[in-house]
Design a protein around this motif. Sequence first.
Motif: not given
Length: 427
Positions: A3-12, A226-229, A399-402
Amino acid sequence: MNDKIQALMDFLDASHSVYHTVEYISKILDREGYTRLPEGDDWTLEDGGKYYITRNMSTVIAFRIPHGEPAGFLLSASHSDRPSFKIKENGELESKYIRLSTERYGGMLMAPWMDRPLSVAGRVMVETPTGVKMKLVDIDKDLMIIPNVAIHMNRKVNDGYAYNPATDTIPLLGDRDVKGMFGRMIADQAGGRILGHDLFLYLRQKSTVWGIEQEFISSQALDDLQCAWACLQGFLQASESGSVPMYCVFDSEEVGSRSVSGADSTMLTSTMMRIARYLDANLSRMMSQSFMVSADNAHAIHPNHPELADPNNAPVMNGGIVVKFNASQRYTTDAVAAAVFRSVCKRADVPTQTYYNRPDIPGGSTLGYVSLTHVSVPTADIGLAQLAMHSCYETAGVQDSLYLEQAMTTYFSSTLTVTGDGEYIIV
């Protein structure tokens, strides 16, 4: 999908310009109970209050006021912009077809832009009965392509080709019958007479997670969204700190940060001054108890060109947060900043890596290098390892985003106290 990666993708996928990035972040802050403060107003702050400001609709700073007297500031800084092509005013070029005149924004890889569906997003200033008003526009359709020259007419292109931005990278909009339609389309979406615009091309391809174990993510603008999120998620999830947490996303990093909304502006300094004034605190004393994480992505060792990396300091994707060093201070990390940040990562159970440029390949600089001239606090330059930096479609580790979200949650939950020159307590 996590879910956290999906939220990042939605933002991107929603961040087709710096203005849409800041609008997206602002809506999240609104939902989380943060109060928007106009810079031109007198501010009324409260202990325990949550606030944010925007400038130019391309930079955002959010902060919280702790209960009790704070030690100093805990800052993070990322950037909202990415290399692209900016559309010129009077941009329609008429020949056998209609094309759009552009100029490069930032240091980009030009070749990946060729032969891909593109569109336009940004902001326009429209006329009102009493002045002007900003409107965001995003043409949600496959609108144009920058066509390559066929191999038959450029036989040596695969031996190396120097793209000329005045001729090679001009996007094709339509045939001659569409003359004038582009301006009318922008005006129709904006809903008024346009008096100025900042419009950029963007890639229509959405972000994706891929790899044999779905371990990689590719998208537009991973550098530096990616860092901003991840920093935003850490900022929002953190528990109360004895310091003042400040989350910053600046514009103009890709062109040197010297703008009204860049890291080389007075925006951060003036915000800190206003917070210190409310706290009836000495700003210089508070800055002596402060720290900054400058979060901007880093170069991963390239799978096909490992020789381009420093052999002992070559980070890999999904290997942890990258701490960046440079003897000339293009990256600002020194022993003190590295120790403080690694201490935070250890408490967060997050691995770290190191990055140095190969000595004969000079690198760029980032936000920490610029902001130190205004906010002189120990600064760790960090990032997430990625490939194809400054391409229109970049690749990094899932994984680095997490990892960064986890580390920044711990960071913003901490209280930092300087007990002596070079002595820190982090709890």
